[in-house]
Each structure stands twice: as structure tokens, then as C-alpha cells.
Scaffold this active site. Structure first.
Site, PDB file in Angstrom:
ATOM      1  N   ARG A 151       0.790  -1.239   0.000  1.00 56.71           N
ATOM      2  CA  ARG A 151       0.000   0.000   0.000  1.00 56.71           C
ATOM      3  C   ARG A 151       0.818   1.283   0.000  1.00 56.71           C
ATOM      4  NH1 ARG A 151      -4.039  -2.035   4.631  1.00 56.71           N
ATOM      5  NH2 ARG A 151      -5.180  -3.586   3.404  1.00 56.71           N
ATOM      6  N   HIS A 154     -17.700  -2.010   9.694  1.00 49.66           N
ATOM      7  CA  HIS A 154     -16.931  -1.124  10.561  1.00 49.66           C
ATOM      8  C   HIS A 154     -17.689   0.200  10.719  1.00 49.66           C
ATOM      9  CE1 HIS A 154     -13.829  -3.983  10.285  1.00 49.66           C
ATOM     10  NE2 HIS A 154     -12.944  -3.355   9.532  1.00 49.66           N
ATOM     11  N   CYS A 159      -9.591  -1.589   5.189  1.00 47.40           N
ATOM     12  CA  CYS A 159     -11.055  -1.452   5.200  1.00 47.40           C
ATOM     13  C   CYS A 159     -11.524  -0.133   5.843  1.00 47.40           C
ATOM     14  CB  CYS A 159     -11.698  -2.643   5.888  1.00 47.40           C
ATOM     15  SG  CYS A 159     -10.721  -3.346   7.210  1.00 47.40           S
TER      16      CYS A 159
HETATM   17  N1  LIG Z   1     -11.492  -8.899   6.137  1.00 46.30           N
HETATM   18  C1  LIG Z   1     -11.466  -7.590   5.864  1.00 46.30           C
HETATM   19  O1  LIG Z   1     -12.317  -6.779   6.256  1.00 46.30           O
HETATM   20  C2  LIG Z   1     -10.340  -7.067   5.039  1.00 46.30           C
HETATM   21  C3  LIG Z   1     -10.444  -5.788   4.528  1.00 46.30           C
HETATM   22  C4  LIG Z   1      -9.416  -5.283   3.766  1.00 46.30           C
HETATM   23  C5  LIG Z   1      -8.319  -6.073   3.532  1.00 46.30           C
HETATM   24  N2  LIG Z   1      -8.234  -7.327   4.048  1.00 46.30           N
HETATM   25  C6  LIG Z   1      -7.050  -8.124   3.755  1.00 46.30           C
HETATM   26  O2  LIG Z   1      -7.406  -9.172   2.855  1.00 46.30           O
HETATM   27  C7  LIG Z   1      -6.552 -10.292   3.070  1.00 46.30           C
HETATM   28  C8  LIG Z   1      -7.408 -11.543   3.335  1.00 46.30           C
HETATM   29  O3  LIG Z   1      -8.167 -11.345   4.495  1.00 46.30           O
HETATM   30  P1  LIG Z   1      -9.334 -12.356   4.948  1.00 46.30           P
HETATM   31  O4  LIG Z   1     -10.036 -11.637   6.025  1.00 46.30           O
HETATM   32  O5  LIG Z   1     -10.104 -12.849   3.780  1.00 46.30           O
HETATM   33  O6  LIG Z   1      -8.455 -13.600   5.538  1.00 46.30           O
HETATM   34  P2  LIG Z   1      -8.912 -15.107   5.811  1.00 46.30           P
HETATM   35  O7  LIG Z   1     -10.379 -15.205   5.983  1.00 46.30           O
HETATM   36  O8  LIG Z   1      -8.036 -15.578   6.902  1.00 46.30           O
HETATM   37  O9  LIG Z   1      -8.511 -15.889   4.457  1.00 46.30           O
HETATM   38  C9  LIG Z   1      -7.182 -16.085   4.047  1.00 46.30           C
HETATM   39  C10 LIG Z   1      -7.131 -16.742   2.678  1.00 46.30           C
HETATM   40  O10 LIG Z   1      -5.761 -16.839   2.266  1.00 46.30           O
HETATM   41  C11 LIG Z   1      -5.437 -18.184   1.951  1.00 46.30           C
HETATM   42  N3  LIG Z   1      -4.043 -18.472   2.331  1.00 46.30           N
HETATM   43  C12 LIG Z   1      -3.462 -18.290   3.521  1.00 46.30           C
HETATM   44  N4  LIG Z   1      -2.165 -18.667   3.481  1.00 46.30           N
HETATM   45  C13 LIG Z   1      -1.944 -19.132   2.230  1.00 46.30           C
HETATM   46  C14 LIG Z   1      -0.810 -19.676   1.560  1.00 46.30           C
HETATM   47  N5  LIG Z   1       0.355 -19.828   2.164  1.00 46.30           N
HETATM   48  N6  LIG Z   1      -0.946 -20.037   0.259  1.00 46.30           N
HETATM   49  C15 LIG Z   1      -2.122 -19.881  -0.375  1.00 46.30           C
HETATM   50  N7  LIG Z   1      -3.237 -19.376   0.203  1.00 46.30           N
HETATM   51  C16 LIG Z   1      -3.144 -19.000   1.487  1.00 46.30           C
HETATM   52  C17 LIG Z   1      -6.404 -19.029   2.770  1.00 46.30           C
HETATM   53  O11 LIG Z   1      -6.533 -20.300   2.168  1.00 46.30           O
HETATM   54  P3  LIG Z   1      -6.896 -21.616   3.043  1.00 46.30           P
HETATM   55  O12 LIG Z   1      -8.359 -21.523   3.370  1.00 46.30           O
HETATM   56  O13 LIG Z   1      -6.562 -22.740   2.108  1.00 46.30           O
HETATM   57  O14 LIG Z   1      -6.018 -21.570   4.265  1.00 46.30           O
HETATM   58  C18 LIG Z   1      -7.681 -18.163   2.635  1.00 46.30           C
HETATM   59  O15 LIG Z   1      -8.268 -18.408   1.385  1.00 46.30           O
HETATM   60  C19 LIG Z   1      -5.647  -9.896   4.246  1.00 46.30           C
HETATM   61  O16 LIG Z   1      -4.450  -9.343   3.740  1.00 46.30           O
HETATM   62  C20 LIG Z   1      -6.444  -8.813   4.946  1.00 46.30           C
HETATM   63  O17 LIG Z   1      -5.637  -7.947   5.700  1.00 46.30           O
HETATM   64  C21 LIG Z   1      -9.223  -7.856   4.776  1.00 46.30           C
END
Ligand SMILES: NC(=O)c1ccc[n+]([C@@H]2O[C@H](COP(=O)([O-])OP(=O)(O)OC[C@H]3O[C@@H](n4cnc5c(N)ncnc54)[C@H](OP(=O)(O)O)[C@@H]3O)[C@@H](O)[C@H]2O)c1
Length: 334
Positions: free
Chosen positions: A96, A239, A127
Site C-alpha cells: 500500500r 466497521h 477497510c
Molecule cells: N477482512 C477484511 O475486512 C479485510 C479488509 C481489507 C483487507 N483485508 C485483507 O485481505 C486479506 C485476506 O483477508 P481475509 O479476512 O479474507 O483472511 P482469511 O479469511 O483468513 O482468508 C485467508 C485466505 O488466504 C489463503 N491463504 C493463507 N495462506 C496461504 C498460503 N500460504 N498459500 C495460499 N493461500 C493462502 C487461505 O486459504 P486456506 O483456506 O486454504 O487456508 C484463505 O483463502 C488480508 O491481507 C487482509 O488484511 C481484509
């Protein structure tokens, strides 16, 4: 075009699938990628079952645009490799603040996308930042913002799927009189709140607070002064933010309301009576960012108070990345 999602099984990845399903983008193929643990599982998209491919076995040349939603360490290692073959739109914090990488909320700074070819990587903001800058933009254009003081009330889904599950299990255990276990949060989150998101920095702020301040300046204006306090609350999705804005110019409440009513992606819900405002649960699933409690700061005639609520998985993440892809395709990819 072909699209891919790295992190397709997570909170943001699944929302991205939903949004692509409803979008007007013409999608020939969608490739879903996650960790080895998910390889071979299937997720539905447009009445088809798509098999998850493990990241190590995926060929990035299959899709023209790849959404990354798998966290910073995956983005750091894999996005530069991917960017040699596909345009990467990354949700993580990793790129970012990089100088040559655009950090984009299309309604606010779409034009920075013209630089995307320098790296082939585009960053999606935090977010809490996305919903903030969306609301600030028309006000800054008109009255020039001098300083912002913001406190956030952030939903657990912002911390990923495992953290969302922890709120549910702690709530169940609390109601059943069982011992509460905290794994993803530093303290109990059910029936509580935690004034700590991401790591602590040396100055006493948290990295989440730093992100909001630095990203807001990068997207909107480097001259804006800002201070943030970020708090995790036991809300599943959306949020909320209490925002105090001090302008350089004088403003009228009537003009502020008129500007916010026509701000793209925003909806004003603001009547001074019981229920005349938006709460997180009502914003869940909506593409809009909601603005309520618009009022003068009685201690400073150039300052204004607002209450802003948005679905953190939509405008705060998946929706914004799909909107970036839509603008890219329409205006910037030749
Ligand atoms: N949630 C929000 O409100 C939000 C907002 C803005 C940005 N973000 C960002 O978006 C990103 C994802 O967030 P999330 O909330 O969706 O996380 P999450 O629910 O924990 O999901 C993580 C995803 O990444 C995959 N993953 C993890 N380690 C991996 C690896 N070594 N190789 C391949 N795939 C891998 C996981 O696959 P498996 O299921 O196979 O483990 C899962 O599909 C983060 O960087 C977060 O900071 C989130």
C-alpha cells in the site's frame, strides 16, 4: 477475460466471488486459488463448481486480472512473481505505501491507475481507510480538510475467518457458562471490546492506526493532519467510525448534507429521532457507505462530526477490488 482469486476460501475471497457473480464483467473463466489445505475442494460460481488449485500449482498466465486476498506474506512472496504474467489487485497491507504502487478507491483517486504498468500491482486500502476517504473526498474538495480525529469500531470479520469463528464460539461458551478461550484476539472479544488492532509501534500507536493515517494521506492529500484510535468490537460485519473533521474554510451544515447526499457510493440516513441512523448490522451486505449523525462540533466552528458505517468485506475489501478491475478494463487496459 479470465480472472483469478488467490485466497478464494477466506472472508474476502468468498465475497469477491459473490461480487464477480453479480457484476457486469464478462468472465470467461474464474480460477480459484488457496493453500494446499483447500486444494481440490469446490466452490460454486455461476452454477458451476470450481475446483480450488493450490498456490504452488497455479499458473498465473491463466488470468489477465488476479485478486490477491491471502495476507501480506503471501502477497510479498507471490505478487511480484504473478505480476510478470497478470495484473495483481492486492488486499493486503504489504504494497500500500510503496512509492510506485497505486493505492486506489476509484471514486476518489481513480486517475492514479494510469501508472499501473510500472509494477502491474495495484493496492487496495485498509477497510477502515476506504470508507473514510469515500466520505471525506467531496468535503475536502469543497472546504479543504485541515485535521481529522477518528475512532473506529471494527467488526471481527476484518481479522479473517478464524477470528469471526472465535466471536461465535466465545459467545456460545459465555452463554453456557464455560471458560472463554482467546486465540486470535489478545483478550476476550465476546461481550467486550479491544482497543488494539495489529501490532504496537514504538510511539504507542498501533499499525492499524498508522495505516489509516498514512493511507488517507496517500489517497486524499499528504497535507491532511490526522490521528486515529482503532478498536475491535464484538460485531460480525461492518466497521463504524466516529469522525471529527476540521476544515480550513467555513462550512454550512446544509451544504455538507447536500454534498454527502450526492457523493458516489454513499447514502445519508440522518434524522434526529429514535433509529434515525445506521448501525453495523443494517450495513451488512450493502454496497453503500452510510453517513449518519451529521452535526456541528460545538467546540470549534470550523469542525464537523459524522458517524460512518460500511460493510468491511465489501467497500472495505472485495467490492473495491472489483470496482478497480472494472475501471481498469473500461479505461486503462489497452
Ligand atoms: N477482512 C477484511 O475486512 C479485510 C479488509 C481489507 C483487507 N483485508 C485483507 O485481505 C486479506 C485476506 O483477508 P481475509 O479476512 O479474507 O483472511 P482469511 O479469511 O483468513 O482468508 C485467508 C485466505 O488466504 C489463503 N491463504 C493463507 N495462506 C496461504 C498460503 N500460504 N498459500 C495460499 N493461500 C493462502 C487461505 O486459504 P486456506 O483456506 O486454504 O487456508 C484463505 O483463502 C488480508 O491481507 C487482509 O488484511 C481484509
Amino acid at each position: 477475460m479470465n480472472f483469478a482469486i488467490v485466497g478464494a476460501t477466506g472472508n474476502v475471497g468468498r465475497k469477491t466471488i459473490d461480487i464477480l457473480e453479480r457484476s457486469k464483467l464478462r468472465i470467461n473463466n474464474l480460477f480459484l486459488v488457496a493453500s494446499k489445505k483447500s486444494s481440490g475442494k469446490k466452490i460454486s460460481f455461476k452454477k458451476k463448481k470450481i475446483k480450488i488449485i493450490s498456490l504452488e500449482n497455479y499458473d498465473f498466465s491463466k488470468a489477465q486480472i488476479t485478486f490477491f486476498a491471502a495476507g501480506s506474506s503471501v502477497a510479498r512472496k507471490w505478487a511480484p512473481i504473478a505480476a510478470k504474467k497478470t495484473i495483481v489487485i492486492d488486499n493486503s497491507k504489504y504494497f500500500r505505501m510503496h512509492k510506485n504502487i497505486s493505492l486506489v478507491v476509484p471514486e476518489v483517486n481513480e486517475k492514479t491507475l494510469r501508472n499501473y504498468k510500472k509494477t502491474n500491482i495495484i493496492a487496495n486500502p485498509n477497510c477502515s481507510t476506504a470508507q473514510l476517504v469515500l466520505v471525506l473526498k467531496p468535503l475536502h474538495d469543497k472546504f479543504k480538510i485541515k485535521r481529522i480525529v477518528v475512532s473506529t469500531y471494527q467488526a471481527v470479520s476484518g481479522a479473517g475467518k478464524a477470528s469471526t469463528d472465535e466471536l461465535f464460539s466465545q459467545t456460545k461458551d459465555f452463554l453456557n457458562g464455560k471458560k472463554i478461550k482467546s486465540k486470535n484476539f489478545t483478550k476476550q472479544i465476546a461481550f467486550n471490546l479491544i482497543p488494539h488492532i495489529d501490532k504496537f509501534a514504538k510511539d504507542g500507536y498501533t499499525k492499524e492506526e498508522w495505516k489509516m493515517e498514512n493511507e488517507t494521506r496517500k489517497i486524499l492529500d499528504p497535507n491532511i493532519k490526522m490521528t486515529a484510535t482503532c478498536v475491535r468490537v464484538p460485531v460480525k460485519t461492518s466497521h463504524s467510525e466516529s469522525i471529527n473533521i476540521e476544515f480550513k474554510k467555513s462550512y454550512s451544515l446544509q451544504k455538507v448534507k447536500a454534498l454527502l447526499k450526492k457523493a458516489p457510493g454513499c447514502k445519508v440516513i440522518d434524522t434526529q429521532k429514535n433509529g434515525g441512523y445506521i448501525t453495523p448490522i443494517e450495513a451488512e451486505g450493502s454496497y453503500f457507505t452510510y453517513i449518519s449523525r451529521i452535526r456541528k462540533d460545538n467546540s470549534n466552528k470550523k469542525a464537523l462530526n459524522l458517524w460512518v458505517v460500511s460493510d468491511n468485506l465489501l467497500k472495505g475489501a472485495a467490492l473495491n477490488t472489483v470496482q478497480i478491475a472494472e475501471v481498469l478494463i473500461k479505461k486503462y487496459i489497452k
